[in-house]
Design a protein around this motif. Structure first.
Motif, mmCIF file in Angstrom:
data_model
loop_
_atom_site.group_PDB
_atom_site.id
_atom_site.type_symbol
_atom_site.label_atom_id
_atom_site.label_comp_id
_atom_site.label_asym_id
_atom_site.label_seq_id
_atom_site.Cartn_x
_atom_site.Cartn_y
_atom_site.Cartn_z
ATOM 1 N N ARG A 18 1.355 -2.685 12.367
ATOM 2 C CA ARG A 18 2.040 -2.365 11.217
ATOM 3 C C ARG A 18 1.166 -1.556 10.210
ATOM 4 O O ARG A 18 -0.096 -1.642 10.343
ATOM 5 N N TYR A 46 -0.637 -0.342 7.145
ATOM 6 C CA TYR A 46 -1.252 -1.054 5.986
ATOM 7 C C TYR A 46 -1.078 -2.417 5.647
ATOM 8 O O TYR A 46 -0.896 -2.930 4.629
ATOM 9 N N ASP A 47 -0.962 -3.204 6.810
ATOM 10 C CA ASP A 47 -0.817 -4.571 6.517
ATOM 11 C C ASP A 47 -2.018 -5.294 5.838
ATOM 12 O O ASP A 47 -1.942 -6.215 4.836
ATOM 13 N N ASP A 48 -3.165 -4.909 5.916
ATOM 14 C CA ASP A 48 -4.324 -5.284 5.238
ATOM 15 C C ASP A 48 -4.792 -4.561 4.214
ATOM 16 O O ASP A 48 -5.927 -4.683 3.531
ATOM 17 N N ARG A 49 -3.887 -3.671 3.554
ATOM 18 C CA ARG A 49 -4.582 -2.534 2.574
ATOM 19 C C ARG A 49 -4.805 -3.363 1.223
ATOM 20 O O ARG A 49 -5.502 -2.781 0.574
ATOM 21 N N LEU A 50 -3.925 -4.449 1.107
ATOM 22 C CA LEU A 50 -4.082 -5.076 -0.396
ATOM 23 C C LEU A 50 -4.724 -6.252 -0.357
ATOM 24 O O LEU A 50 -4.875 -7.032 -1.312
ATOM 25 N N TYR A 90 -6.396 3.425 -4.521
ATOM 26 C CA TYR A 90 -5.168 2.629 -3.999
ATOM 27 C C TYR A 90 -4.224 3.737 -4.638
ATOM 28 O O TYR A 90 -4.218 4.335 -5.651
ATOM 29 N N ILE A 133 1.908 -7.330 -7.413
ATOM 30 C CA ILE A 133 1.847 -7.123 -6.163
ATOM 31 C C ILE A 133 2.778 -7.468 -5.279
ATOM 32 O O ILE A 133 2.971 -8.882 -4.964
ATOM 33 N N GLU A 134 3.810 -6.652 -4.915
ATOM 34 C CA GLU A 134 5.032 -7.008 -4.213
ATOM 35 C C GLU A 134 5.306 -6.210 -3.094
ATOM 36 O O GLU A 134 5.130 -4.760 -3.345
ATOM 37 N N ASN A 135 5.686 -6.326 -2.239
ATOM 38 C CA ASN A 135 6.253 -5.578 -0.877
ATOM 39 C C ASN A 135 5.337 -4.477 -0.716
ATOM 40 O O ASN A 135 5.500 -3.219 -0.482
ATOM 41 N N ASN A 136 3.828 -4.768 -0.544
ATOM 42 C CA ASN A 136 2.928 -3.649 -0.264
ATOM 43 C C ASN A 136 2.876 -2.683 -1.334
ATOM 44 O O ASN A 136 2.439 -1.509 -1.298
ATOM 45 N N LYS A 137 3.163 -2.967 -2.700
ATOM 46 C CA LYS A 137 3.207 -2.009 -3.735
ATOM 47 C C LYS A 137 2.289 -2.738 -4.795
ATOM 48 O O LYS A 137 2.484 -3.790 -5.113
#
Length: 153
Positions: free
Chosen positions: A90, A92-96, A124, A144-148
């Protein structure tokens, strides 16, 4: 001469259907042309020969065409066109990882409502909670929700 026309139409139609099923499945134009030529051959048989011969031509051409279709499915030609693998990774799974609500940072571009922020030494993309935030403004992460990343000044 009638036999030559009849055999030419039936054989050419059957060859087009075989070409469709075995070599270029999914094209359908070639298959439709094959069916048209086969139908013209059958029509020619009913127009110029006795009913017994015409029905024999109908049964023979139907058996040949169905045989080609069955052979096409059994030969595994469709397996070349079928998707067999799935994408497991996937983006950007570990982006945050390492970000938390309440962390402080700074905008490096205008957020209208999306823009670039810097927290620590990483850049970011974030969305402002209340609308426009100008560049070089201190911000705080509110969600921080849904990769946003949601921020406010």
């Amino acid at each position: 001469m009638d036999w030559l026309i009849l055999l030419s139409l039936i054989v050419f139609g059957a060859l087009l259907i075989m070409l469709e099923v075995i070599f270029v499945p999914g094209t359908t134009i070639i298959g439709i042309l094959g069916l048209v030529f086969t139908a013209l051959g059958i029509f020619h048989a009913f127009s110029n020969f006795s009913a017994t011969i015409a029905y024999g031509v109908l049964l023979a051409s139907g058996a040949i065409n169905i045989g080609f279709i069955i052979y096409g499915f059994k030969s595994g030609v469709w397996d070349r066109f079928a998707l067999k693998s799935t994408v497991e990774g996937r983006t950007y799974d570990d982006r945050l990882i390492g970000l938390e609500v309440g962390q402080k940072g700074e905008t490096i571009s205008d957020c209208k409502p999306y823009g670039k922020i810097i927290i620590g030494d990483k850049i970011y993309e974030a969305k402002s909670q209340g609308g426009f935030i100008s560049s070089k403004t201190n911000i705080t992460i509110t969600k921080i929700e849904n990769n946003k990343i949601i921020i406010k000044p």
